[in-house]
Design a protein around this motif. Sequence first.
Motif, PDB file in Angstrom:
ATOM      1  N   SER A 116      35.480 -63.594  32.415  1.00  0.00           N
ATOM      2  CA  SER A 116      34.589 -64.866  32.335  1.00  0.00           C
ATOM      3  C   SER A 116      35.545 -65.849  33.013  1.00  0.00           C
ATOM      4  O   SER A 116      36.709 -66.276  32.694  1.00  0.00           O
ATOM      5  CB  SER A 116      34.398 -65.195  30.709  1.00  0.00           C
ATOM      6  N   ASN A 123      30.807 -61.536  33.666  1.00  0.00           N
ATOM      7  CA  ASN A 123      30.852 -60.345  34.618  1.00  0.00           C
ATOM      8  C   ASN A 123      31.314 -59.325  33.621  1.00  0.00           C
ATOM      9  O   ASN A 123      32.449 -59.027  33.156  1.00  0.00           O
ATOM     10  CB  ASN A 123      32.029 -60.669  35.712  1.00  0.00           C
ATOM     11  N   LEU A 147      34.722 -64.809  35.941  1.00  0.00           N
ATOM     12  CA  LEU A 147      34.180 -63.503  37.109  1.00  0.00           C
ATOM     13  C   LEU A 147      35.580 -62.425  36.963  1.00  0.00           C
ATOM     14  O   LEU A 147      36.561 -62.926  36.632  1.00  0.00           O
ATOM     15  CB  LEU A 147      34.022 -64.001  38.603  1.00  0.00           C
ATOM     16  N   GLU A 198      32.118 -71.753  35.070  1.00  0.00           N
ATOM     17  CA  GLU A 198      31.045 -71.291  35.742  1.00  0.00           C
ATOM     18  C   GLU A 198      31.336 -71.113  36.867  1.00  0.00           C
ATOM     19  O   GLU A 198      32.449 -71.825  37.770  1.00  0.00           O
ATOM     20  CB  GLU A 198      29.433 -71.986  35.731  1.00  0.00           C
ATOM     21  N   VAL A 255      27.375 -68.118  37.539  1.00  0.00           N
ATOM     22  CA  VAL A 255      27.375 -67.000  36.965  1.00  0.00           C
ATOM     23  C   VAL A 255      28.845 -67.352  36.049  1.00  0.00           C
ATOM     24  O   VAL A 255      29.802 -68.138  36.357  1.00  0.00           O
ATOM     25  CB  VAL A 255      27.896 -65.949  37.690  1.00  0.00           C
ATOM     26  N   ASN A 256      28.845 -67.206  34.710  1.00  0.00           N
ATOM     27  CA  ASN A 256      30.034 -67.131  33.843  1.00  0.00           C
ATOM     28  C   ASN A 256      30.440 -65.956  33.206  1.00  0.00           C
ATOM     29  O   ASN A 256      31.467 -65.897  32.374  1.00  0.00           O
ATOM     30  CB  ASN A 256      30.114 -68.556  33.032  1.00  0.00           C
ATOM     31  N   CYS A 306      27.550 -67.486  42.539  1.00  0.00           N
ATOM     32  CA  CYS A 306      27.201 -66.155  43.136  1.00  0.00           C
ATOM     33  C   CYS A 306      26.004 -66.091  43.800  1.00  0.00           C
ATOM     34  O   CYS A 306      25.118 -66.219  42.818  1.00  0.00           O
ATOM     35  CB  CYS A 306      27.703 -65.050  42.195  1.00  0.00           C
ATOM     36  N   ASN A 354      22.856 -61.016  38.535  1.00  0.00           N
ATOM     37  CA  ASN A 354      22.696 -59.738  39.451  1.00  0.00           C
ATOM     38  C   ASN A 354      23.444 -58.658  38.775  1.00  0.00           C
ATOM     39  O   ASN A 354      24.139 -58.752  37.879  1.00  0.00           O
ATOM     40  CB  ASN A 354      23.695 -60.380  40.696  1.00  0.00           C
ATOM     41  N   GLY A 355      23.139 -57.430  39.619  1.00  0.00           N
ATOM     42  CA  GLY A 355      23.959 -56.472  39.173  1.00  0.00           C
ATOM     43  C   GLY A 355      23.900 -55.426  40.318  1.00  0.00           C
ATOM     44  O   GLY A 355      23.072 -55.313  41.092  1.00  0.00           O
ATOM     45  N   SER A 362      27.735 -52.788  37.361  1.00  0.00           N
ATOM     46  CA  SER A 362      28.315 -53.957  37.190  1.00  0.00           C
ATOM     47  C   SER A 362      27.348 -55.143  36.993  1.00  0.00           C
ATOM     48  O   SER A 362      26.242 -55.000  37.792  1.00  0.00           O
ATOM     49  CB  SER A 362      29.295 -54.701  38.512  1.00  0.00           C
ATOM     50  N   SER A 421      26.349 -59.324  36.212  1.00  0.00           N
ATOM     51  CA  SER A 421      26.639 -60.900  36.096  1.00  0.00           C
ATOM     52  C   SER A 421      25.643 -61.525  35.618  1.00  0.00           C
ATOM     53  O   SER A 421      24.529 -61.328  35.522  1.00  0.00           O
ATOM     54  CB  SER A 421      26.876 -61.198  37.638  1.00  0.00           C
TER      55      SER A 421
END
Length: 65
Positions: free
Chosen positions: A58, A40, A60, A29, A37-38, A32, A10-11, A19, A21
Amino acid sequence: MKRKGAIFVNGIENENLVSVSAFANAGGEEKCEDKYVNLNIALRYSDLNKCTYIWIGSPLIYEEY
């Protein structure tokens, strides 16, 4: 991120903020929007300080940036 085999999740982007992810096979992890996700990374330009701030988290980033 590409060199480590990370997958874009995602961004967001606006005039002063970017930003991203991602997920990489690197441990811990989080979820999201129902995706794992791990990693950002965020960059934000400050007009006040005339500089760019870089945050890397990491798994997030857990604060407002």
